[in-house]
Design an enzyme around this catalytic site. Structure first.
Site, PDB file in Angstrom:
ATOM      1  CB  CYS A  33      -0.986  -0.021   1.169  1.00 12.61           C
ATOM      2  SG  CYS A  33      -0.251   0.128   2.825  1.00 12.61           S
ATOM      3  CG  HIS A  43      -6.501   0.380  -2.049  1.00 17.83           C
ATOM      4  ND1 HIS A  43      -6.666  -0.430  -0.944  1.00 17.83           N
ATOM      5  CD2 HIS A  43      -7.550   0.088  -2.869  1.00 17.83           C
ATOM      6  CE1 HIS A  43      -7.767  -1.157  -1.079  1.00 17.83           C
ATOM      7  NE2 HIS A  43      -8.322  -0.857  -2.231  1.00 17.83           N
ATOM      8  CG  HIS A  94      -4.649   0.133   3.666  1.00 17.25           C
ATOM      9  ND1 HIS A  94      -3.897  -0.804   2.993  1.00 17.25           N
ATOM     10  CD2 HIS A  94      -5.540   0.624   2.756  1.00 17.25           C
ATOM     11  CE1 HIS A  94      -4.323  -0.908   1.747  1.00 17.25           C
ATOM     12  NE2 HIS A  94      -5.314  -0.040   1.567  1.00 17.25           N
TER      13      HIS A  94
END
Length: 348
Positions: free
Chosen positions: A264, A324, A312
């Site tokens: 990520c 993402h 994240h």
């Protein structure tokens, strides 16, 4: 620039250049954990768990693996910086050794000239010892050395002192590097273990249940984006959005920062690098890498940080969507901005 390493330099103990810490791709990680661990002792058999329970456990494992991955990324970043410092320190040792060798050669030439002219002055013999300090400490004998010889001896003394300091510095950094590399290995094991357990549970789901699971985030709701969120905040933000969109479809791989695969924070860092902007490696550090803005005012190129622990990160691309790298086994993709609890929005 030419290297300052000298062939006469004796390496420090344990000074072999550290091997580069390689990042495992998803395939390599899978091969490393081909033997999937069994369920914990005393746990309820998977066959008796509902799809909802399995999905909940898988989600939790992915979240834990993501936390471990970002910790890995943080240690890897520090390791890279320290490796550069080690190389610089070792180069300094080599330069200092070269200078010591040059000064000792000059004194040796002086001794050779005196020998050919009828004998070596005891003072010059002392200059060529490994520890000229012991001679300089005897102030009563300094009148036996000419001013030129004394200046050379003092330069040698200073050069040897600098060499000792640089050797100590390099040895300390090598020790730190070894400790960080050991930590990296532990982080790798943490990620592998959690991903292996997630794969084991995924295997218990039917193909239909796995397909339903993959579509859950795309159907997720969440807070809306205000009317000011339609255009990027800058040209570099627009370039970063274009880069992130170009990565859609490329695989997730923990610890990877492009261009072929991403985790990520690796995706967002890579996207901004394509725009000529450097941002930190981890999602935790990226949260503080710019101006904080309310979610309702997010604009394309802003970084959306998820969960209270900032484990994240995604890039807002407009229209209530982010791009993402979600988790192992999934490709870089679009999802709703409200797919997970949002903790911050940062504009680099």
């Amino acid at each position: 620039m030419a290297s300052h390493r000298s062939p006469r330099h004796t390496p420090l103990p344990g000074q072999a250049r550290p091997a580069r810490v390689t990042v495992l791709s998803a395939a390599a990680a899978g091969a490393a954990v081909a033997l999937v661990p069994a369920a914990p002792a005393g746990a309820e058999p998977d066959s008796q768990l509902s799809a909802a329970t399995l999905n909940s456990r898988i989600d939790r494992l992915y979240e834990q693996a993501e936390v471990a991955t970002e910790k890995y990324n943080g240690v890897a970043e520090r390791t890279g910086k320290l490796r550069e410092q080690v190389a610089h320190a070792q180069d300094g040792v080599a330069r200092s050794q070269t200078e010591v060798n040059r000064l000792r050669d000059a004194l040796g030439a002086l001794a050779g000239a005196q020998y050919r002219s009828g004998g070596i002055d005891p003072a010059v013999t002392l200059m060529l010892t490994e520890d000229p300090d012991s001679y300089l400490a005897k102030a009563a004998t300094l009148d036996r050395i000419g001013s030129r010889q004394l200046a050379k001896l003092r330069r040698l003394q200073s050069a040897q002192r600098v060499l000792g300091q640089r050797r100590t510095e390099a040895a300390g950094k090598l020790e730190q590097l070894a400790g960080l590399q050991q930590t990296l290995e532990q982080r790798k094991k943490d990620v592998r273990r959690k991903l292996a357990e997630a794969r084991r549970l995924l295997a218990r789901l039917s193909p239909e249940e796995r397909a339903s699971r993959d579509g859950r985030r795309s159907r997720a709701g969440g807070p809306g984006i205000g009317p000011g969120g339609s255009a990027p905040s800058s040209q570099r933000a627009a370039a970063a959005v274009a880069a992130a969109k170009s990565a859609v479809g490329r695989p997730y791989a923990w610890g990877a920062a492009g261009p072929g695969s991403f985790d990520c924070s690796g995706l967002t860092q890579w996207a901004y690098r394509q725009a000529g902007t450097s941002i930190p490696r981890t999602s935790q550090a990226q949260r503080s890498a710019g101006q904080q803005v309310p979610l309702g005012q997010a604009r394309p190129g802003d970084l959306v940080i998820y969960r209270d622990d900032a484990s994240h990160v995604a890039m807002y691309v407009g229209g209530g969507q982010v791009v993402h790298a979600p988790h192992p086994g999934a490709a870089v993709r679009y999802d709703p901005v409200g797919m997970l609890p949002v903790s911050a929005v940062t504009r680099p």
